[in-house]
Write an enzyme that holds these catalytic residues in place. Sequence first.
Site, PDB file in Angstrom:
ATOM      1  N   HIS A 102       0.827  -1.215   0.000  1.00  0.00           N
ATOM      2  CA  HIS A 102       0.000   0.000   0.000  1.00  0.00           C
ATOM      3  C   HIS A 102       0.854   1.254   0.000  1.00  0.00           C
ATOM      4  O   HIS A 102       1.966   1.287   0.536  1.00  0.00           O
ATOM      5  CB  HIS A 102      -0.997  -0.011   1.157  1.00  0.00           C
ATOM      6  CG  HIS A 102      -0.404  -0.132   2.517  1.00  0.00           C
ATOM      7  ND1 HIS A 102      -0.025   0.965   3.269  1.00  0.00           N
ATOM      8  CD2 HIS A 102      -0.132  -1.216   3.292  1.00  0.00           C
ATOM      9  CE1 HIS A 102       0.443   0.562   4.434  1.00  0.00           C
ATOM     10  NE2 HIS A 102       0.401  -0.761   4.477  1.00  0.00           N
ATOM     11  N   ASP A 104      -0.118   4.339   1.173  1.00  0.00           N
ATOM     12  CA  ASP A 104      -0.396   5.306   2.233  1.00  0.00           C
ATOM     13  C   ASP A 104       0.364   4.889   3.488  1.00  0.00           C
ATOM     14  O   ASP A 104       0.853   3.758   3.584  1.00  0.00           O
ATOM     15  CB  ASP A 104      -1.897   5.406   2.518  1.00  0.00           C
ATOM     16  CG  ASP A 104      -2.523   4.064   2.894  1.00  0.00           C
ATOM     17  OD1 ASP A 104      -1.965   3.007   2.524  1.00  0.00           O
ATOM     18  OD2 ASP A 104      -3.575   4.057   3.562  1.00  0.00           O
ATOM     19  N   ASP A 137       6.427  -0.221   6.681  1.00  0.00           N
ATOM     20  CA  ASP A 137       4.988  -0.311   6.390  1.00  0.00           C
ATOM     21  C   ASP A 137       4.526   0.914   5.622  1.00  0.00           C
ATOM     22  O   ASP A 137       4.171   1.926   6.197  1.00  0.00           O
ATOM     23  CB  ASP A 137       4.230  -0.447   7.712  1.00  0.00           C
ATOM     24  CG  ASP A 137       2.734  -0.579   7.533  1.00  0.00           C
ATOM     25  OD1 ASP A 137       2.312  -1.149   6.506  1.00  0.00           O
ATOM     26  OD2 ASP A 137       1.983  -0.098   8.398  1.00  0.00           O
ATOM     27  N   GLU A 171      -4.999   1.654   2.604  1.00  0.00           N
ATOM     28  CA  GLU A 171      -4.993   0.485   3.478  1.00  0.00           C
ATOM     29  C   GLU A 171      -5.054   0.869   4.950  1.00  0.00           C
ATOM     30  O   GLU A 171      -5.561   0.107   5.770  1.00  0.00           O
ATOM     31  CB  GLU A 171      -3.723  -0.336   3.216  1.00  0.00           C
ATOM     32  CG  GLU A 171      -3.709  -1.718   3.869  1.00  0.00           C
ATOM     33  CD  GLU A 171      -3.102  -1.728   5.266  1.00  0.00           C
ATOM     34  OE1 GLU A 171      -3.203  -2.767   5.946  1.00  0.00           O
ATOM     35  OE2 GLU A 171      -2.538  -0.698   5.686  1.00  0.00           O
ATOM     36  N   GLU A 172      -4.553   2.060   5.286  1.00  0.00           N
ATOM     37  CA  GLU A 172      -4.376   2.422   6.691  1.00  0.00           C
ATOM     38  C   GLU A 172      -5.625   3.000   7.360  1.00  0.00           C
ATOM     39  O   GLU A 172      -5.599   3.299   8.541  1.00  0.00           O
ATOM     40  CB  GLU A 172      -3.224   3.422   6.841  1.00  0.00           C
ATOM     41  CG  GLU A 172      -1.850   2.862   6.497  1.00  0.00           C
ATOM     42  CD  GLU A 172      -1.349   1.846   7.508  1.00  0.00           C
ATOM     43  OE1 GLU A 172      -2.114   1.465   8.401  1.00  0.00           O
ATOM     44  OE2 GLU A 172      -0.182   1.427   7.395  1.00  0.00           O
ATOM     45  N   HIS A 418       4.318   0.942  12.560  1.00  0.00           N
ATOM     46  CA  HIS A 418       3.509   2.058  13.081  1.00  0.00           C
ATOM     47  C   HIS A 418       4.205   2.797  14.219  1.00  0.00           C
ATOM     48  O   HIS A 418       3.564   3.552  14.953  1.00  0.00           O
ATOM     49  CB  HIS A 418       2.133   1.576  13.560  1.00  0.00           C
ATOM     50  CG  HIS A 418       1.217   1.183  12.461  1.00  0.00           C
ATOM     51  ND1 HIS A 418      -0.145   1.047  12.637  1.00  0.00           N
ATOM     52  CD2 HIS A 418       1.442   0.882  11.152  1.00  0.00           C
ATOM     53  CE1 HIS A 418      -0.714   0.685  11.500  1.00  0.00           C
ATOM     54  NE2 HIS A 418       0.241   0.577  10.581  1.00  0.00           N
TER      55      HIS A 418
END
Length: 447
Positions: A102, A104, A137, A171-172, A418
Site C-alpha cells: 500500500h 499510504d 509499512d 490500506e491504513e 507504526h
Amino acid sequence: MASPAPASLKDAVGSLDRDGFVGLLSNLIGETAHLQNDPPTYRPQEERVAQHVVDVLRPVSVDTGGGPLLVRKISYAEGRSNVIVEYPGTVPGRVVSFVGMHMDVVPANASEWDFDPFSLTFDSEDKDKLRGRGTTDCLGHVALVAQLMQRLGEVKPPLKHSVIAVFIANEENSSVTGIGVDGLVKDGLLDKLKTGPLFWIDTADKQPCIGTGGMIPWHLKATGKLFHSGLAHKAINAMEMNMEALKVIQKRFYTDFPPHEKEKVYKFATPSTMKPTKWSYPGGGLNQIPGECTISGDVRLTPFYSTSHVMEKLKEYVEDINERLETILDTCGPVSKYILPDENLRGRLEITFDGDVMNGVACNLESRGYHALCKATKEIVGHVEPYSITGSLPLIRELQDEGFDVQTAGYGLLKTYHAKNEYCLFSDMAQGFQVFLSIISQLEEEA
C-alpha cells in the site's frame, strides 16, 4: 520453450540492486508527508507514489515498446491511485500475484522522532538500516516489488505463469471505502488472480504470517445521575457503574470465547481478548460525581470466532445488566448504588460499535502458495517459523471470502511497525526479493 529451472531464473534476474531500490525508496519516502492517512486531518495522495512506480516501470512496458510489462493506473478518487502491473506468462490461467503493497502511511509526529520521518536517511553506524516513515509499512515493499517487476521486464525470462503486482491505495484507514483493493475486487479487475496463489506483502520479520485477528472497536457508555460528591447517596456514579459493568462483560466474554484449539495449530501469540483502551467523560469538578462516562476499547478475535456473533453477545450482556443492575453489579461502598427508587431513576448502559469491524484470517495451510512460501523462506532465510498474531490486516479476509488463495509475508521489522523512528534493513528486503524469485521458480517447475 521450456521454463528455466529455479536456479536459472534467479541467476538471470540476480539480486536486489541496492542503488535502484534505495533510489526509488528515497523518492517514495520523500512523499510521505502527503501520504499520511487519518481523515479528516490527513488525506493521502497515493498518486504521488503511483507515478514514481509507473515512471520506473514504463521503460520496460508495452507503452514505450521497451519491454513486456502491462502497467495500468486505476483511480476511484482524485489523487488516490492504484497500480496493476503484469508480466505476461505464456499459459492462460496460470498466475502468481503479489498484492497489498500500500502507498499510504500512518501519521508521524516529526517532533517525537530522532530523525526526519519524511525523508530517507541512513544510520551512520549501520548502512543496512534505512530510516523513515513507510520503510517497513509499506513503502519498502512498494519499492521491493516494483524492483522485481522492473527486473522481469528487463530480463524477459520465459515464464508460463503471469506475474502480477497490485499496488494499492487506502490500506491504513477504513472510514473511506471503495477506492483501494476493495474497489478493484468489486470491478472484477483482480478476478484472474484467483487461479493462482496471492501473496499479500504487508507483514514483517521475513516469516509467513498465517493468521491474523479480527477487530471490533466498542464504546460502553454509562448514564447515571450527576450530584455533589458530599451527597453520594443522591447520585448514581457513572464511573463506578461502568467499571463494574465492564468486569462482568469481560468475564462473560472470556467464558463464551475461550482459547480455541486451532490457535495452537496456527501458533497465535494470544487468544481472543476484550479490553479497555480509552476513558472519556464530559468533564466536571473533583467535587462532582459524574453522571455520564464512556469506556472504549477493542475486541481482538482469532479467526475461528465470528465478529457478528461476538457483537450480538456483547449486546446481550449489556441488556442483561440493565435489567438486573441491583443483582449483577457490585457496588463500591455503603452508599454506592445504581438505582434511586425515590426518584424513579435507574442507571443505564449502552454499547455501540464503530463501523470499521474487521474479520481475522486463517490462511490455507494446504495450498500451493503456502507450501511455496515456506520452502522459499527456508531456502533463503535459513529457517521457516510461521506465526499468527491478533493484530488485524484490513481487506484480506474479504479477498479470501471472494475465493483468493491468500498468503501473507513481509520483510520489514515488526518492532518498528507504526512506531516512531521506523526503519527497515536492506538485507531483509534483499532476502525478500530472493524469496519472490524462489516462489515463481517453484510454481514454474510444477507447471
